[in-house]
Scaffold this active site. Structure first.
Site, PDB file in Angstrom:
ATOM      1  N   ASP A   2      73.988  90.189  68.996  1.00 30.68           N
ATOM      2  CA  ASP A   2      74.387  91.117  67.947  1.00 30.68           C
ATOM      3  C   ASP A   2      74.287  90.475  66.558  1.00 30.68           C
ATOM      4  O   ASP A   2      74.594  89.291  66.404  1.00 30.68           O
ATOM      5  CB  ASP A   2      75.831  91.579  68.219  1.00 30.68           C
ATOM      6  CG  ASP A   2      76.171  92.837  67.465  1.00 30.68           C
ATOM      7  OD1 ASP A   2      75.254  93.515  66.976  1.00 30.68           O
ATOM      8  OD2 ASP A   2      77.367  93.142  67.365  1.00 30.68           O
ATOM      9  N   HIS A  19      65.386  92.130  63.665  1.00 25.56           N
ATOM     10  CA  HIS A  19      65.077  92.083  65.103  1.00 25.56           C
ATOM     11  C   HIS A  19      63.962  91.075  65.385  1.00 25.56           C
ATOM     12  O   HIS A  19      63.991  90.374  66.388  1.00 25.56           O
ATOM     13  CB  HIS A  19      64.705  93.479  65.616  1.00 25.56           C
ATOM     14  CG  HIS A  19      65.841  94.456  65.540  1.00 25.56           C
ATOM     15  ND1 HIS A  19      67.109  94.158  66.000  1.00 25.56           N
ATOM     16  CD2 HIS A  19      65.914  95.725  65.051  1.00 25.56           C
ATOM     17  CE1 HIS A  19      67.909  95.202  65.799  1.00 25.56           C
ATOM     18  NE2 HIS A  19      67.208  96.162  65.217  1.00 25.56           N
ATOM     19  N   LEU A 113      64.432  77.777  84.600  1.00 22.24           N
ATOM     20  CA  LEU A 113      65.454  78.634  83.981  1.00 22.24           C
ATOM     21  C   LEU A 113      65.131  80.084  84.289  1.00 22.24           C
ATOM     22  O   LEU A 113      63.977  80.511  84.137  1.00 22.24           O
ATOM     23  CB  LEU A 113      65.447  78.420  82.454  1.00 22.24           C
ATOM     24  CG  LEU A 113      66.334  79.369  81.639  1.00 22.24           C
ATOM     25  CD1 LEU A 113      67.789  78.940  81.700  1.00 22.24           C
ATOM     26  CD2 LEU A 113      65.899  79.426  80.176  1.00 22.24           C
TER      27      LEU A 113
HETATM   28  C1  IPE Z   1      70.830  93.447  67.605  1.00 26.73           C
HETATM   29  O1  IPE Z   1      71.719  93.492  66.567  1.00 26.73           O
HETATM   30  C2  IPE Z   1      71.212  94.305  68.788  1.00 26.73           C
HETATM   31  C3  IPE Z   1      70.082  95.144  69.306  1.00 26.73           C
HETATM   32  C4  IPE Z   1      70.274  96.353  69.729  1.00 26.73           C
HETATM   33  C5  IPE Z   1      68.723  94.609  69.352  1.00 26.73           C
HETATM   34  P1  IPE Z   1      72.122  94.816  65.776  1.00 26.73           P
HETATM   35  O2  IPE Z   1      70.918  95.636  65.516  1.00 26.73           O
HETATM   36  O3  IPE Z   1      73.228  95.503  66.491  1.00 26.73           O
HETATM   37  O4  IPE Z   1      72.636  94.176  64.418  1.00 26.73           O
HETATM   38  P2  IPE Z   1      73.852  94.662  63.523  1.00 26.73           P
HETATM   39  O5  IPE Z   1      75.066  94.775  64.385  1.00 26.73           O
HETATM   40  O6  IPE Z   1      73.464  95.953  62.889  1.00 26.73           O
HETATM   41  O7  IPE Z   1      73.980  93.546  62.513  1.00 26.73           O
HETATM   42 MG    MG Z   2      75.274  95.492  66.328  1.00 23.38          MG
END
Ligand code: IPE
Ligand code: MG
Length: 229
Positions: A2, A19, A113
């Site tokens: 996140d 992303h 892994l």
């Molecule tokens: C990545 O972080 C989670 C995914 C769904 C790829 P976010 O997209 O939730 O990032 P924030 O929370 O808006 O910062």
């Molecule tokens: Mg998020």
């Protein structure tokens, strides 16, 4: 994983740039796990609920996933990483599904892994699909039979559950499997979660006493060292 969106916003970049940086962070994290002897890494890439995001972010994420899988496969293979994609594939595009299957097949011999990428995954979905497959085969539902029917049945329950990005909730990740996981919450946004942060999480984990319902005096030295399974 996140915090990608906030990482981008802080830099006045589109969310998708966050992303993309998240993929870089994952590549580094896989290496960091390998060098630290971690045998299984499970990441939450796209949840059953993420479809509710703006359409351009959803399509951007799907495209990024497809590209990342194809681009990373050689390096992952060279490093002994076995890939699994865990989640409901019925809503994914046939092209993406065939890239996922191809990546799973190409890495199936690797043993260093296991990298589980949870995609269109939800903990409730996994419990429900496991229960429904047991019901349709007439199998009695017990904790053990459910466990074996889960999409995560190929790996042990996680010892350490890390959430980045400052929120303190599970958000439907590994609900069944995290029953005895040690939870660790990091304020770092996922793209900033590096080897130093991983070490801090592992150090915190090492300091926990895992009792699994017992009392402290019953624990063997091995259990206290955190090697319980
Ligand atoms: C990545 O972080 C989670 C995914 C769904 C790829 P976010 O997209 O939730 O990032 P924030 O929370 O808006 O910062
Ligand atoms: Mg998020």
């Amino acid at each position: 994983m996140d915090g990608n969106g906030r990482w981008a916003k802080k830099r006045f970049l589109p969310r998708l740039a966050g992303h993309k940086q998240g993929v870089e962070a994952l590549r580094a994290c896989v290496q960091d796990c390998r060098t630290r002897g971690v045998r299984v890494l499970t990441v939450f890439a796209f949840s059953s609920e993420n479809w509710n995001r703006p359409a351009d972010e959803v399509s951007g994420l799907m495209a990024l996933l497809g590209l990342a899988v194809v681009h990373e496969i050689k390096a992952l293979s060279d490093n002994g990483v076995r890939l699994y994609f865990v989640g409901n594939r019925s809503a994914l595009s046939p092209k993406l599904v065939s890239a996922l299957v191809d990546a799973e097949q190409k890495t199936a011999m690797n043993e260093q892994l296991i990298l589980n990428v949870c995609l269109n995954y939800g903990g409730r979905w996994d419990i429900a699909q496991a229960a429904s497959s047991l019901a349709s085969s007439g199998t009695t539902i017990t904790p053990e039979s459910l466990d074996r029917a889960m999409a995560m049945a190929h790996v042990p329950d996680p010892d350490l559950f890390i959430r980045t990005g400052g929120e303190q909730r599970l958000s439907n990740f590994l609900l069944w499997q995290a029953a005895y996981s040690e939870l660790y919450f990091s304020d770092k946004l996922w793209p900033d979660f590096d080897g130093t942060e991983l070490d801090a999480a592992i150090a915190a984990y090492s300091g926990r006493e895992r009792r699994f319902g017992k009392i402290s005096e019953q624990l063997t030295p091995t259990l206290k060292d955190g090697h319980a399974d």
